[in-house]
Design a protein around this motif. Structure first.
Motif, PDB file in Angstrom:
ATOM      1  N   THR A  64       0.833  -1.136  -0.057  1.00 47.85           N
ATOM      2  CA  THR A  64      -0.030  -0.035   0.024  1.00 47.85           C
ATOM      3  C   THR A  64       0.865   1.158   0.063  1.00 47.85           C
ATOM      4  O   THR A  64       1.856   1.404   0.834  1.00 47.85           O
ATOM      5  N   THR A 114      -3.347  -5.988  -2.391  1.00 45.36           N
ATOM      6  CA  THR A 114      -4.139  -6.853  -2.609  1.00 45.36           C
ATOM      7  C   THR A 114      -5.132  -6.730  -3.820  1.00 45.36           C
ATOM      8  O   THR A 114      -5.710  -7.526  -4.763  1.00 45.36           O
ATOM      9  N   TYR A 115      -5.407  -5.305  -3.976  1.00 44.50           N
ATOM     10  CA  TYR A 115      -6.668  -4.818  -4.978  1.00 44.50           C
ATOM     11  C   TYR A 115      -5.973  -3.860  -5.923  1.00 44.50           C
ATOM     12  O   TYR A 115      -5.359  -3.301  -5.601  1.00 44.50           O
ATOM     13  N   GLN A 141      -8.672   0.407  -3.182  1.00 42.49           N
ATOM     14  CA  GLN A 141      -9.386  -0.363  -2.070  1.00 42.49           C
ATOM     15  C   GLN A 141      -8.254  -0.826  -1.187  1.00 42.49           C
ATOM     16  O   GLN A 141      -7.245  -1.418  -1.819  1.00 42.49           O
ATOM     17  N   THR A 143      -8.713  -2.610   1.844  1.00 50.67           N
ATOM     18  CA  THR A 143      -8.871  -3.646   2.672  1.00 50.67           C
ATOM     19  C   THR A 143     -10.277  -4.207   1.978  1.00 50.67           C
ATOM     20  O   THR A 143     -10.949  -3.639   1.226  1.00 50.67           O
ATOM     21  N   THR A 145     -13.261  -4.008   3.047  1.00 52.23           N
ATOM     22  CA  THR A 145     -14.290  -3.109   3.352  1.00 52.23           C
ATOM     23  C   THR A 145     -13.930  -1.873   3.208  1.00 52.23           C
ATOM     24  O   THR A 145     -14.768  -0.897   3.458  1.00 52.23           O
ATOM     25  N   ASP A 146     -12.789  -1.557   2.933  1.00 47.81           N
ATOM     26  CA  ASP A 146     -12.505  -0.155   2.807  1.00 47.81           C
ATOM     27  C   ASP A 146     -12.346   0.308   1.288  1.00 47.81           C
ATOM     28  O   ASP A 146     -11.151   0.300   0.707  1.00 47.81           O
TER      29      ASP A 146
END
Length: 185
Positions: A64, A114-115, A141, A143, A145-146
């Motif tokens: 990130t 990851t995204y 993104q 996470t 949920t974020d």
């Protein structure tokens, strides 16, 4: 761009078709793929062939990180406080945040490991010797949920012709992805 009017029964020539296709909509210019570097330069792409440009960016980081978008004059990155009147809106985890940043050294986004992050960036008249307006919209993104969305409008406060841009993870992580570039009038 000249308007063309056709009448019933008229035969459309190849030359007329070429003119019509060239002067309408988004016209594909190039795809640039990049991998394993903290910086991706998209250079020598803004020419007098088109007035405006749209970049569609798909990017992922090894970790990130912030993502900077900066313009180029030749191969020189514009890092001074040249991005004026920057207004951003971010929606993250149910919270809407708006900000005005004033003079900045880059337009800001983010990449995550990851995204995939996705951005659409419009450059208005970058090849003209005047200010270039830039609009950037995207999603990223961090996470599961974020989910974040960002919209930024800025003016590149330099009156020299620009010829491209760079994506930079602030040296924090290697980035992988692609930029599809289109021109339009």
């Amino acid at each position: 761009m000249a308007e063309q009017t056709f009448t019933s029964g008229q035969i459309l020539t190849a030359a007329q078709m070429t003119t019509l296709q060239t002067n309408t909509g988004l016209n594909y210019i190039s795809t640039t793929n990049f991998s394993g570097s903290t910086v991706a330069q998209i250079a020598s792409v803004f020419t007098s062939s088109y007035t405006n440009y749209r970049a569609i960016i798909r990017i992922k980081g090894a970790a990130t990180s912030s993502l900077y978008l900066r313009t180029l004059i030749g191969t020189t990155v514009q890092t001074d406080n040249l991005y004026s009147i920057q207004y951003g809106v971010r929606y993250s985890a149910g919270t809407l945040t708006a900000s005005t940043r004033g003079d900045q050294y880059a337009l800001f986004g983010a990449v995550a490991a990851t995204y995939q992050s996705n951005y659409i960036v419009d450059f208005f008249s970058p090849q003209a010797a005047s200010y270039t307006n830039i609009n950037m919209t995207g999603t990223f993104q961090f996470t599961a949920t974020d989910h974040d969305a960002v919209t930024i409008s800025a003016r590149n406060a330099v009156t020299t012709q620009l010829n491209g841009f760079e994506l930079n993870s602030a040296g924090a992580t290697n980035i992988d992805g692609s930029v599809v570039l289109y021109g339009y009038r």
